[in-house]
Design an enzyme around this catalytic site. Sequence first.
Site, mmCIF file in Angstrom:
data_model
loop_
_atom_site.group_PDB
_atom_site.id
_atom_site.type_symbol
_atom_site.label_atom_id
_atom_site.label_comp_id
_atom_site.label_asym_id
_atom_site.label_seq_id
_atom_site.Cartn_x
_atom_site.Cartn_y
_atom_site.Cartn_z
ATOM 1 N N ARG A 60 -3.069 -56.676 3.902
ATOM 2 C CA ARG A 60 -4.184 -57.309 4.620
ATOM 3 C C ARG A 60 -5.131 -56.233 5.123
ATOM 4 N NH1 ARG A 60 -3.935 -60.031 10.251
ATOM 5 N NH2 ARG A 60 -1.947 -58.964 10.350
ATOM 6 N N ASP A 62 8.015 -58.266 14.547
ATOM 7 C CA ASP A 62 7.495 -59.047 15.685
ATOM 8 C C ASP A 62 8.487 -58.991 16.853
ATOM 9 O OD1 ASP A 62 5.202 -60.132 14.123
ATOM 10 O OD2 ASP A 62 6.837 -60.949 12.942
ATOM 11 N N ALA A 119 5.386 -47.005 -4.131
ATOM 12 C CA ALA A 119 4.432 -45.910 -3.929
ATOM 13 C C ALA A 119 3.546 -46.155 -2.709
ATOM 14 C CB ALA A 119 3.557 -45.753 -5.174
ATOM 15 N N GLY A 120 3.784 -47.247 -1.998
ATOM 16 C CA GLY A 120 2.917 -47.616 -0.878
ATOM 17 C C GLY A 120 3.326 -46.961 0.434
ATOM 18 N N GLN A 121 2.596 -47.332 1.504
ATOM 19 C CA GLN A 121 2.797 -46.619 2.759
ATOM 20 C C GLN A 121 4.071 -47.029 3.514
ATOM 21 O OE1 GLN A 121 -0.004 -47.057 5.857
ATOM 22 N NE2 GLN A 121 -0.367 -49.221 5.498
ATOM 23 N N GLN A 154 8.219 -61.940 -10.160
ATOM 24 C CA GLN A 154 9.360 -61.109 -9.755
ATOM 25 C C GLN A 154 10.593 -61.965 -9.450
ATOM 26 O OE1 GLN A 154 7.986 -58.114 -6.955
ATOM 27 N NE2 GLN A 154 6.642 -57.221 -8.493
ATOM 28 N N VAL A 166 8.787 -58.419 2.629
ATOM 29 C CA VAL A 166 7.938 -57.847 3.685
ATOM 30 C C VAL A 166 6.463 -58.090 3.348
ATOM 31 C CG1 VAL A 166 7.329 -55.707 4.900
ATOM 32 C CG2 VAL A 166 9.690 -56.093 4.161
ATOM 33 N N GLY A 167 6.130 -58.012 2.066
ATOM 34 C CA GLY A 167 4.748 -58.205 1.610
ATOM 35 C C GLY A 167 4.203 -59.554 2.071
ATOM 36 N N ASN A 168 3.008 -59.541 2.621
ATOM 37 C CA ASN A 168 2.434 -60.755 3.231
ATOM 38 C C ASN A 168 1.725 -61.657 2.241
ATOM 39 O OD1 ASN A 168 3.100 -60.711 5.973
ATOM 40 N ND2 ASN A 168 1.747 -58.943 6.263
ATOM 41 N N HIS A 204 5.532 -65.249 10.232
ATOM 42 C CA HIS A 204 5.044 -63.904 10.594
ATOM 43 C C HIS A 204 3.514 -63.954 10.529
ATOM 44 C CE1 HIS A 204 4.350 -59.649 10.741
ATOM 45 N NE2 HIS A 204 3.747 -59.691 9.574
HETATM 46 P P1 NAI Z 1 0.345 -50.430 0.402
HETATM 47 O O1 NAI Z 1 -0.912 -50.982 -0.153
HETATM 48 O O2 NAI Z 1 0.357 -49.052 0.960
HETATM 49 O O3 NAI Z 1 1.468 -50.476 -0.736
HETATM 50 C C1 NAI Z 1 1.664 -51.600 -1.522
HETATM 51 C C2 NAI Z 1 2.205 -51.095 -2.823
HETATM 52 O O4 NAI Z 1 2.524 -52.236 -3.605
HETATM 53 C C3 NAI Z 1 1.175 -50.266 -3.640
HETATM 54 O O5 NAI Z 1 1.788 -49.060 -4.067
HETATM 55 C C4 NAI Z 1 0.849 -51.176 -4.805
HETATM 56 O O6 NAI Z 1 0.543 -50.448 -5.985
HETATM 57 C C5 NAI Z 1 2.153 -51.944 -4.929
HETATM 58 N N1 NAI Z 1 2.057 -53.185 -5.679
HETATM 59 C C6 NAI Z 1 1.000 -54.038 -5.776
HETATM 60 N N2 NAI Z 1 1.301 -55.035 -6.619
HETATM 61 C C7 NAI Z 1 2.570 -54.817 -7.048
HETATM 62 C C8 NAI Z 1 3.418 -55.495 -7.939
HETATM 63 N N3 NAI Z 1 3.018 -56.602 -8.571
HETATM 64 N N4 NAI Z 1 4.652 -54.987 -8.163
HETATM 65 C C9 NAI Z 1 5.057 -53.859 -7.552
HETATM 66 N N5 NAI Z 1 4.288 -53.167 -6.711
HETATM 67 C C10 NAI Z 1 3.055 -53.638 -6.461
HETATM 68 O O7 NAI Z 1 0.894 -51.506 1.459
HETATM 69 P P2 NAI Z 1 1.962 -51.319 2.617
HETATM 70 O O8 NAI Z 1 1.252 -50.864 3.826
HETATM 71 O O9 NAI Z 1 3.128 -50.544 2.124
HETATM 72 O O10 NAI Z 1 2.361 -52.838 2.893
HETATM 73 C C11 NAI Z 1 3.067 -53.608 1.949
HETATM 74 C C12 NAI Z 1 3.042 -55.063 2.345
HETATM 75 O O11 NAI Z 1 3.746 -55.270 3.569
HETATM 76 C C13 NAI Z 1 1.657 -55.650 2.571
HETATM 77 O O12 NAI Z 1 1.620 -56.946 2.003
HETATM 78 C C14 NAI Z 1 1.548 -55.768 4.079
HETATM 79 O O13 NAI Z 1 0.629 -56.775 4.472
HETATM 80 C C15 NAI Z 1 2.972 -56.138 4.411
HETATM 81 N N6 NAI Z 1 3.399 -55.945 5.798
HETATM 82 C C16 NAI Z 1 4.286 -56.842 6.316
HETATM 83 C C17 NAI Z 1 4.795 -56.708 7.585
HETATM 84 C C18 NAI Z 1 5.798 -57.686 8.132
HETATM 85 O O14 NAI Z 1 6.167 -57.542 9.291
HETATM 86 N N7 NAI Z 1 6.274 -58.672 7.391
HETATM 87 C C19 NAI Z 1 4.354 -55.599 8.440
HETATM 88 C C20 NAI Z 1 3.449 -54.671 7.786
HETATM 89 C C21 NAI Z 1 2.987 -54.850 6.508
#
Ligand code: NAI
Length: 347
Positions: A92, A159, A13-15, A112, A129-131, A187
């Site tokens: 972040r 990157d 559901a995230g961005q 997970q 992907v999640g940081n 990263h």
């Molecule tokens: P967001 O906050 O829009 O979405 C994250 C989603 O994860 C939310 O819907 C939230 O409810 C859900 N979530 C939280 N805990 C969860 C769990 N235990 N199980 C399942 N879902 C859960 O964040 P966004 O912008 O989509 O970013 C996601 C991640 O990607 C962040 O950690 C961000 O830092 C990271 N990221 C990594 C990049 C990379 O290059 N490796 C680049 C950009 C973002």
Amino acid sequence: QCEPLRVAVTGAAGQIAYSLLHMIASGQVYGPNQPIILHLLDIEPALDALKGVVMELEDCAHSLLVGIVPTTDPLVAFRDIDWLIMLGAMPRREGMQRKDLLKANVGIFKQQGEALNLVAKKSVRVVVVGNPANTNALIAAHYAPSIPSRNFSALTRLDENRARSLLAIKAGVPADAVRNVAVWGNHSNTQYPCVDHGYVLAADGTRVPIEQALGGSSAGARDFLEGAFIKTVSLRGGAIIAARKLSSAMSAAKATADHIRDWFVGTRPGEFVSMAVMSDGKHYGIPADLMFSVPVTITNGEWSVVKDLPLSSFAQSKLQATAAELVEERTEATAHVEAHAVADAAA
Ligand code: NAI
């Protein structure tokens, strides 16, 4: 028609997911003939938003999307899956260091990983992907011991794309003309985007070394490549947060799609891409058991580290610094995991 691939996405559901799900369902990732069943995992507070995403996916009327499984239960989300894209984590925010995220995210990736171990196909391929992505991937792999650790990866393709695009703009060529730029390590701000083996593919097919494409082997080009270039690429995530008040999402989704497509389809002959994978301690002085970004080639769904690239002493010092950070993250993550285990036992 071939069997559908079951692709699970956490944080659905995230961005990032909002951009990525459409790319997957429209055939941009696994190809135009591959049917997909999407397994969408998020947490209870995001359930309404997830329902909205499901409605929109239905309304896209994608012919390749033959099923959707929305859930808040990892054991349902990961059952029999072929691919897992782990976006779900705390993003972040401005002023926050990546290390601050470790504590919050260790518990998620442990739980997970355990679910994956129980119900996924053993051939599942995982992209975190999640940081902090590298260390989260390490934790997930550790708690899924029945799945080969080489099936886990973390995203550093964003990157690489940032680096290639920055060079392309400066050299006045399309981004795709910039090839073989490697991102080494974490990263994070310590990553090392390296152009020493890269080139610009000119219209007539000649390969122009990057330094030359930026104006010759003058001190200026070298200074840029070892200074402002590395800084701009490694701090780009923070610059986007400062501007958007949200972390990068469209470009992260595109990079995730690139990462998976190359793993699925293979890399172009003679070319490599950057991917954080489990290190075996045998190459470039990288310690074993870290999710370390390296240049890889991919054939038949299997990646291989590009070996024996000559590294300057500058490059070697950058690799050591990013490795030291990953070792530190691993130590901290292990301490958090142990603290979780003690709390669970006491509960
Ligand atoms: P967001 O906050 O829009 O979405 C994250 C989603 O994860 C939310 O819907 C939230 O409810 C859900 N979530 C939280 N805990 C969860 C769990 N235990 N199980 C399942 N879902 C859960 O964040 P966004 O912008 O989509 O970013 C996601 C991640 O990607 C962040 O950690 C961000 O830092 C990271 N990221 C990594 C990049 C990379 O290059 N490796 C680049 C950009 C973002």
